[in-house]
Design an enzyme around this catalytic site. Structure first.
Site, short mmCIF file in Angstrom:
data_model
loop_
_atom_site.label_atom_id
_atom_site.label_comp_id
_atom_site.label_asym_id
_atom_site.label_seq_id
_atom_site.Cartn_x
_atom_site.Cartn_y
_atom_site.Cartn_z
CE LYS A 69 -4.32 -1.84 1.57
NZ LYS A 69 -3.94 -3.16 2.13
CG ASP A 129 7.08 7.89 0.44
OD1 ASP A 129 7.41 9.08 0.21
OD2 ASP A 129 7.46 7.27 1.44
N GLY A 140 -17.82 -9.29 5.36
CA GLY A 140 -19.26 -9.37 5.06
C GLY A 140 -19.66 -9.70 3.64
P1 BMP Z 1 -9.87 -10.27 5.59
O1 BMP Z 1 -10.52 -11.21 4.55
O2 BMP Z 1 -9.27 -11.02 6.73
O3 BMP Z 1 -10.76 -9.15 5.99
O4 BMP Z 1 -8.58 -9.63 4.86
C1 BMP Z 1 -8.69 -8.75 3.80
C2 BMP Z 1 -7.32 -8.46 3.23
O5 BMP Z 1 -7.48 -7.51 2.17
C3 BMP Z 1 -6.33 -7.84 4.21
O6 BMP Z 1 -5.04 -8.29 3.87
C4 BMP Z 1 -6.44 -6.35 3.95
O7 BMP Z 1 -5.23 -5.66 4.19
C5 BMP Z 1 -6.77 -6.31 2.46
N1 BMP Z 1 -7.56 -5.14 2.02
C6 BMP Z 1 -8.81 -4.89 2.54
O8 BMP Z 1 -9.32 -5.60 3.41
N2 BMP Z 1 -9.50 -3.80 2.06
C7 BMP Z 1 -9.01 -2.96 1.12
O9 BMP Z 1 -9.69 -2.03 0.73
C8 BMP Z 1 -7.72 -3.23 0.61
C9 BMP Z 1 -7.02 -4.33 1.06
O10 BMP Z 1 -5.83 -4.59 0.58
#
Ligand code: BMP
Length: 226
Positions: free
Chosen positions: A65, A68, A180
């Site tokens: 992410k 910079d 969700g």
């Molecule tokens: P999880 O399914 O456990 O919520 O993980 C989602 C993953 O996607 C995490 O690695 C998070 O950093 C990434 N992510 C996110 O959830 N929302 C975004 O908008 C961008 C992401 O990279």
């Protein structure tokens, strides 16, 4: 064939390397790719990443992410390129001049694909980022990057991205599972891959959890395309 990228974010307690190894080994080739981010990289360092990458045949996306100046983002990309990552994620909002133009150039030189984040899965994304969604997607198109990240939690955003980008950008969608969104819903709206973290990695049986998610994804996609 499922279209799931598994996010490997080890929780704070425990050994992050064994946590990752255990999951990568049992998941095998079921995921389309793995994604690693700061929760892993800050604790293991890039040198250990190389070793972890070697235990899987699947491509690895480094979710840095980045946001910079171009020069500094380039140093970061060069650091993870050495470990063998397929792609890096950067924020699109930093703009082109003095930032993304340089990042795109360096990524090409070191053979790493670029994914730009154009909208996020948490509600606060609508406060600032989403107000510029169309411009951010246009920027990704102009820069000719590999793809974008857009949220499974707001499928209308995915539809907009697909409408603007046509088939010129891949769309990776996080938010399926714990946040969700239902498996398959982002793909039905136009995404190419769904990113799933804790619903798989936090399960007592990650392989079974991923199999169930892939089956659900395939069924929903079959129904929405029929
Ligand atoms: P999880 O399914 O456990 O919520 O993980 C989602 C993953 O996607 C995490 O690695 C998070 O950093 C990434 N992510 C996110 O959830 N929302 C975004 O908008 C961008 C992401 O990279």
């Amino acid at each position: 064939m499922g279209k799931v990228v598994v996010a490997l974010d080890p929780p704070p307690k425990g050994n992050p390397e064994s946590w990752v190894k255990e999951r990568v080994e049992v998941l095998g080739n079921l995921p389309s790719a793995f994604k690693v981010g700061l929760p892993l990289l800050l604790r293991t360092g890039v040198s250990r990443l190389k070793e972890l990458i070697s235990i899987s045949d699947r491509p690895v996306i480094a979710d840095l992410k980045l946001a910079d100046i171009g020069e500094v983002m380039s140093y970061a990309v060069e650091a993870v390129a050495d470990a063998g990552v397929k792609a890096v994620i950067a924020h699109a909002f930093v703009g082109r001049r003095g930032a993304l133009d340089k990042l795109v150039q360096t990524s090409r030189e070191v053979g790493v694909d670029l994914l730009l984040l154009v909208s996020m899965s948490h509600p606060g994304s609508t406060e600032f980022i989403d107000k510029h969604l169309n411009e951010l997607v246009a920027e990704a198109l102009e820069l000719g990057v590999w793809g974008v990240v857009a949220p499974a939690t707001r499928v209308s955003v995915i539809r907009t991205v697909r409408e603007i980008a046509g088939s010129k950008l891949l769309i990776f969608s996080p938010g399926v599972g714990v946040q969700g969104a239902e498996p398959g819903s982002a793909i039905c709206a136009g995404a190419d891959y769904e990113i799933v973290g804790r619903a798989v990695t936090g399960s007592p049986n990650p392989k079974e959890a991923l199999k169930r998610i892939i089956a659900e994804q395939e069924e929903r996609v079959r129904l929405c395309r029929s």
